[in-house]
Design a protein around this motif. Structure first.
Motif, PDB file in Angstrom:
ATOM      1  N   ALA A 113      14.835 -52.262  44.696  1.00 15.11           N
ATOM      2  CA  ALA A 113      15.047 -51.294  43.634  1.00 15.11           C
ATOM      3  C   ALA A 113      15.305 -49.943  44.280  1.00 15.11           C
ATOM      4  CB  ALA A 113      13.821 -51.232  42.742  1.00 15.11           C
ATOM      5  N   ILE A 114      16.255 -49.201  43.713  1.00 16.37           N
ATOM      6  CA  ILE A 114      16.488 -47.836  44.178  1.00 16.37           C
ATOM      7  C   ILE A 114      15.929 -46.919  43.109  1.00 16.37           C
ATOM      8  CG2 ILE A 114      18.214 -46.075  44.701  1.00 16.37           C
ATOM      9  CD1 ILE A 114      20.084 -48.364  45.551  1.00 16.37           C
ATOM     10  N   ILE A 115      14.995 -46.047  43.500  1.00 14.35           N
ATOM     11  CA  ILE A 115      14.442 -45.133  42.511  1.00 14.35           C
ATOM     12  C   ILE A 115      15.163 -43.799  42.603  1.00 14.35           C
ATOM     13  CG2 ILE A 115      12.365 -43.916  41.774  1.00 14.35           C
ATOM     14  CD1 ILE A 115      10.988 -46.582  43.077  1.00 14.35           C
ATOM     15  N   LEU A 116      15.791 -43.442  41.506  1.00 15.64           N
ATOM     16  CA  LEU A 116      16.594 -42.235  41.460  1.00 15.64           C
ATOM     17  C   LEU A 116      16.170 -41.421  40.250  1.00 15.64           C
ATOM     18  CD1 LEU A 116      18.988 -40.403  42.167  1.00 15.64           C
ATOM     19  CD2 LEU A 116      20.522 -42.117  41.237  1.00 15.64           C
ATOM     20  N   GLY A 117      15.165 -40.540  40.497  1.00 10.27           N
ATOM     21  CA  GLY A 117      14.674 -39.680  39.429  1.00 10.27           C
ATOM     22  C   GLY A 117      15.162 -38.263  39.654  1.00 10.27           C
ATOM     23  N   GLU A 118      14.512 -37.355  38.998  1.00  7.88           N
ATOM     24  CA  GLU A 118      14.933 -35.966  39.067  1.00  7.88           C
ATOM     25  C   GLU A 118      14.829 -35.415  40.496  1.00  7.88           C
ATOM     26  OE1 GLU A 118      12.962 -33.752  36.045  1.00  7.88           O
ATOM     27  OE2 GLU A 118      14.103 -31.916  36.471  1.00  7.88           O
ATOM     28  N   ALA A 119      13.706 -35.723  41.160  1.00  5.42           N
ATOM     29  CA  ALA A 119      13.478 -35.235  42.518  1.00  5.42           C
ATOM     30  C   ALA A 119      14.526 -35.766  43.479  1.00  5.42           C
ATOM     31  CB  ALA A 119      12.088 -35.640  42.992  1.00  5.42           C
ATOM     32  N   GLU A 120      14.792 -37.104  43.380  1.00  2.52           N
ATOM     33  CA  GLU A 120      15.764 -37.734  44.286  1.00  2.52           C
ATOM     34  C   GLU A 120      17.172 -37.207  44.035  1.00  2.52           C
ATOM     35  OE1 GLU A 120      13.523 -39.385  42.515  1.00  2.52           O
ATOM     36  OE2 GLU A 120      12.215 -40.259  44.042  1.00  2.52           O
ATOM     37  N   ALA A 121      17.489 -36.972  42.758  1.00  2.00           N
ATOM     38  CA  ALA A 121      18.827 -36.487  42.428  1.00  2.00           C
ATOM     39  C   ALA A 121      19.074 -35.127  43.065  1.00  2.00           C
ATOM     40  CB  ALA A 121      19.008 -36.416  40.919  1.00  2.00           C
ATOM     41  N   SER A 122      18.056 -34.262  43.069  1.00  2.00           N
ATOM     42  CA  SER A 122      18.287 -32.923  43.620  1.00  2.00           C
ATOM     43  C   SER A 122      18.192 -32.911  45.153  1.00  2.00           C
ATOM     44  CB  SER A 122      17.318 -31.921  42.998  1.00  2.00           C
ATOM     45  OG  SER A 122      15.993 -32.336  43.219  1.00  2.00           O
ATOM     46  N   SER A 123      17.316 -33.764  45.730  1.00  2.00           N
ATOM     47  CA  SER A 123      17.162 -33.736  47.200  1.00  2.00           C
ATOM     48  C   SER A 123      18.162 -34.645  47.905  1.00  2.00           C
ATOM     49  CB  SER A 123      15.750 -34.161  47.573  1.00  2.00           C
ATOM     50  OG  SER A 123      15.587 -35.546  47.317  1.00  2.00           O
ATOM     51  N   GLY A 124      18.665 -35.667  47.198  1.00  2.00           N
ATOM     52  CA  GLY A 124      19.558 -36.632  47.851  1.00  2.00           C
ATOM     53  C   GLY A 124      18.787 -37.663  48.657  1.00  2.00           C
ATOM     54  N   GLN A 125      17.458 -37.616  48.646  1.00  2.00           N
ATOM     55  CA  GLN A 125      16.620 -38.607  49.331  1.00  2.00           C
ATOM     56  C   GLN A 125      16.174 -39.657  48.308  1.00  2.00           C
ATOM     57  OE1 GLN A 125      17.346 -37.617  52.703  1.00  2.00           O
ATOM     58  NE2 GLN A 125      15.365 -38.645  52.892  1.00  2.00           N
ATOM     59  N   LEU A 126      16.596 -40.903  48.531  1.00  2.00           N
ATOM     60  CA  LEU A 126      16.281 -41.948  47.558  1.00  2.00           C
ATOM     61  C   LEU A 126      15.041 -42.738  47.981  1.00  2.00           C
ATOM     62  CD1 LEU A 126      19.915 -43.343  47.228  1.00  2.00           C
ATOM     63  CD2 LEU A 126      18.778 -41.749  45.672  1.00  2.00           C
ATOM     64  N   GLN A 127      14.352 -43.299  47.014  1.00  2.00           N
ATOM     65  CA  GLN A 127      13.244 -44.216  47.302  1.00  2.00           C
ATOM     66  C   GLN A 127      13.800 -45.640  47.172  1.00  2.00           C
ATOM     67  OE1 GLN A 127      10.161 -43.289  48.265  1.00  2.00           O
ATOM     68  NE2 GLN A 127      10.786 -41.125  48.111  1.00  2.00           N
ATOM     69  N   ILE A 128      13.676 -46.410  48.248  1.00  2.00           N
ATOM     70  CA  ILE A 128      14.136 -47.803  48.208  1.00  2.00           C
ATOM     71  C   ILE A 128      12.899 -48.693  48.259  1.00  2.00           C
ATOM     72  CG2 ILE A 128      15.655 -49.536  49.229  1.00  2.00           C
ATOM     73  CD1 ILE A 128      17.198 -47.015  48.856  1.00  2.00           C
ATOM     74  N   LYS A 129      12.733 -49.527  47.253  1.00  2.00           N
ATOM     75  CA  LYS A 129      11.569 -50.412  47.236  1.00  2.00           C
ATOM     76  C   LYS A 129      12.018 -51.856  47.381  1.00  2.00           C
ATOM     77  CE  LYS A 129       7.350 -51.437  44.837  1.00  2.00           C
ATOM     78  NZ  LYS A 129       6.215 -50.697  44.323  1.00  2.00           N
ATOM     79  N   PHE A 130      11.479 -52.547  48.412  1.00  2.00           N
ATOM     80  CA  PHE A 130      11.793 -53.960  48.606  1.00  2.00           C
ATOM     81  C   PHE A 130      10.867 -54.764  47.715  1.00  2.00           C
ATOM     82  CE2 PHE A 130      12.760 -51.722  52.584  1.00  2.00           C
ATOM     83  CZ  PHE A 130      14.127 -51.918  52.607  1.00  2.00           C
ATOM     84  N   LEU A 131      11.440 -55.448  46.764  1.00  2.00           N
ATOM     85  CA  LEU A 131      10.601 -56.061  45.729  1.00  2.00           C
ATOM     86  C   LEU A 131       9.763 -57.242  46.201  1.00  2.00           C
ATOM     87  CD1 LEU A 131      13.041 -55.655  42.749  1.00  2.00           C
ATOM     88  CD2 LEU A 131      10.884 -54.470  43.095  1.00  2.00           C
ATOM     89  N   SER A 132      10.215 -57.929  47.260  1.00  2.00           N
ATOM     90  CA  SER A 132       9.415 -59.072  47.688  1.00  2.00           C
ATOM     91  C   SER A 132       8.151 -58.622  48.412  1.00  2.00           C
ATOM     92  CB  SER A 132      10.241 -60.003  48.571  1.00  2.00           C
ATOM     93  OG  SER A 132      10.837 -59.256  49.606  1.00  2.00           O
TER      94      SER A 132
END
Length: 424
Positions: free
Chosen positions: A384-403
């Motif tokens: 999952a790629i988490i793209l919220g307000e913080a990530e949108a402005s910083s350009g740093q994405l949170q990548i979560k490996f679901l397994s």
RNA sequence: GCGGGUGUUGCCAAGUGGUUAAGGCCCCGGAUUGUGAUUCCGGUAUUCGUGGGUUCAAUUCCCAUCACCCGCCCCA
């Protein structure tokens, strides 16, 4: 009461013997079609698309006037002064196109495949619909046993790739039309004295198409074929010398390829155009309609339909039956599921990832991230790629490996770079 | 075209001639307004395939019809 104004509208149902295919089911169809298409294209076969309806005459002349398909199963309609028919099988249309489009001038052999709906007016049953789908191959202009062996090899490899063991290949040689005519006469002479002991349908077939008597499922009828004189006659090499030689070579190649088969000298087919090699592939998991794939050689059909004499061989498989056997296959997984409340940015990112060849879904709801993650999990996404307000402005994405549940931070640019496809 | 069986929600199902038609899954909302697969709470069938009949009353009984399933037949 005479008032019908507030009665609910009767919903319209689909026509009998037809199906809606959607969601998981259609994904399964795509997977099977993709596997088949890739295999055939990797062997130099190319797709042909022909009309869903053709002149009624085409089917009468190819499939045969005396067959059940032509006699009672065709959807025929009149328009103006012509009679048209929804195709009940695929070969006739392909042969018609082969002749009409001058494909005999293409380098030989010409190898084609098709995947298309077919129509037969029959009582629906498991594995038998009125609209059903066939995937088929046809090879034109190759009379060598290698062509027979190759199409059989491709069918068997397709089933192997789809993870289907326990399919049985049965094969037979039904000779050319001259030897079949001779066989028919001798067979009828032999059977006539005891004809009244056969079932009604066999007695009808005796006059229309005695070959169909051989695969009658009635055990009383079958007993006659085990009587020594009859059995000896059936097992005799009644076909022409040329077709026997051809048949031997086909089986020799199959042996070399380690493709198991069973000879069945009572195997005949319901369409009139076959000669020499005929075969069927059956499964024990399908109920009464157990044939997944059937085919054979049809060396005189092209000429019979007005084209230049061209040998041909092919088969067709029933998609519904095949898909029902593959049902347990894993569905293709999703690479990324974007969990977001920044939809514009997420749609743009998804677009870029897809251009890199990744499969991506964007959550289109405005639900809590926890709910969105749950959906990502249900979609069997790899991460999952988490793209919220913080990530949108910083350009740093949170990548979560679901397994594993492990989560890393990665910049948008690095993510796109890391999944870039190698230069061609 | 012939014989046999079935029909309750998106799916799997229980049920009865009479107040609001069990339960499970899925879905939706909440506990938890930025972190999933567990847990807990709540919601979702003016209706029992459809049409007609019997009855004070029918999802339940009867008839018809449609669809599906299993055979015959046929084929992929």
């Amino acid at each position: 009461m005479t008032s019908t104004t507030n009665r609910r509208q009767q919903p319209i149902q689909r026509p009998k013997g037809t199906q809606d295919i959607f969601l998981d089911k259609v994904a399964l169809w795509h997977a099977v079609e993709r596997t088949a298409t890739q295999l055939l294209e990797s062997a130099g076969y190319s797709e042909i698309r022909t009309p869903v309806f053709e002149s009624t005459e085409l089917f009468k002349r190819s499939v045969g006037e005396d067959t059940d398909i032509v006699n009672k199963e065709m959807y025929t309609f009149e328009k103006g002064d012509r009679s048209l028919t929804l195709r009940p099988e695929g070969t006739a249309g392909v042969v018609r196109a082969f002749i009409e489009q001058g494909l005999h001038r293409q380098p030989k052999p010409l190898k084609l495949f098709y995947s298309a709906p077919m129509f037969r007016y029959e009582r629906p049953q498991a594995g038998r619909q009125r609209q059903f789908h066939q995937f088929g191959v046809e090879v034109f202009g190759a009379d060598s046993p290698a062509a027979d062996a190759e199409v059989i090899q491709l069918a068997m490899r397709l089933f192997e790739r789809l993870g289907l063991p326990n399919l049985v290949l049965e094969i037979n040689n039904i000779g050319d039309s001259a030897s079949r005519q001779q066989f028919r006469e001798s067979f009828c002479q032999l059977i006539e004295p005891v004809l009244l002991e056969f079932c009604d349908t066999c007695q009808t077939r005796f006059h229309t198409n005695p070959f169909r008597m051989l695969d009658c499922k009635n055990s009383a009828c079958q007993e006659h074929y085990s009587e020594p004189t009859v059995a000896r006659f059936l097992a005799s090499e009644w076909t022409s010398e040329a077709s026997q030689k051809h048949y031997t070579q086909v089986t020799t190649i199959l042996d070399y390829l380690k493709i198991p088969y069973q000879r069945n000298h009572r195997l005949v087919r319901g369409l009139d155009y076959y000669n020499a090699t005929v075969f069927e592939i059956t499964s024990t998991h399908l109920g009464a309609q157990n044939t997944v794939c059937g085919g054979g050689r049809y060396d005189s059909l092209v000429e019979q339909l007005g084209g230049p004499s061209t040998p041909a061989v092919g088969w067709a498989l029933g998609m519904e039956r095949l898909v029902s056997l593959v049902e347990d296959c894993a569905l293709p997984a999703l690479d990324y599921y974007i969990v977001t409340d920044q939809h514009a940015s997420a749609l743009a990112l998804a677009d870029q990832l897809r251009q890199q060849g990744k499969s991506v879904e964007v959550d289109l709801t405005a639900r809590a991230f926890g709910k969105q993650l749950a959906t990502a999990n249900k979609r069997h996404a790899h991460s999952a790629i988490i793209l919220g307000e913080a990530e949108a402005s910083s350009g740093q994405l949170q990548i979560k490996f679901l397994s594993s549940g492990q989560q890393i931070e990665q910049s948008r640019d690095d993510l796109l770079k890391s999944c870039k496809l190698p230069e061609a």
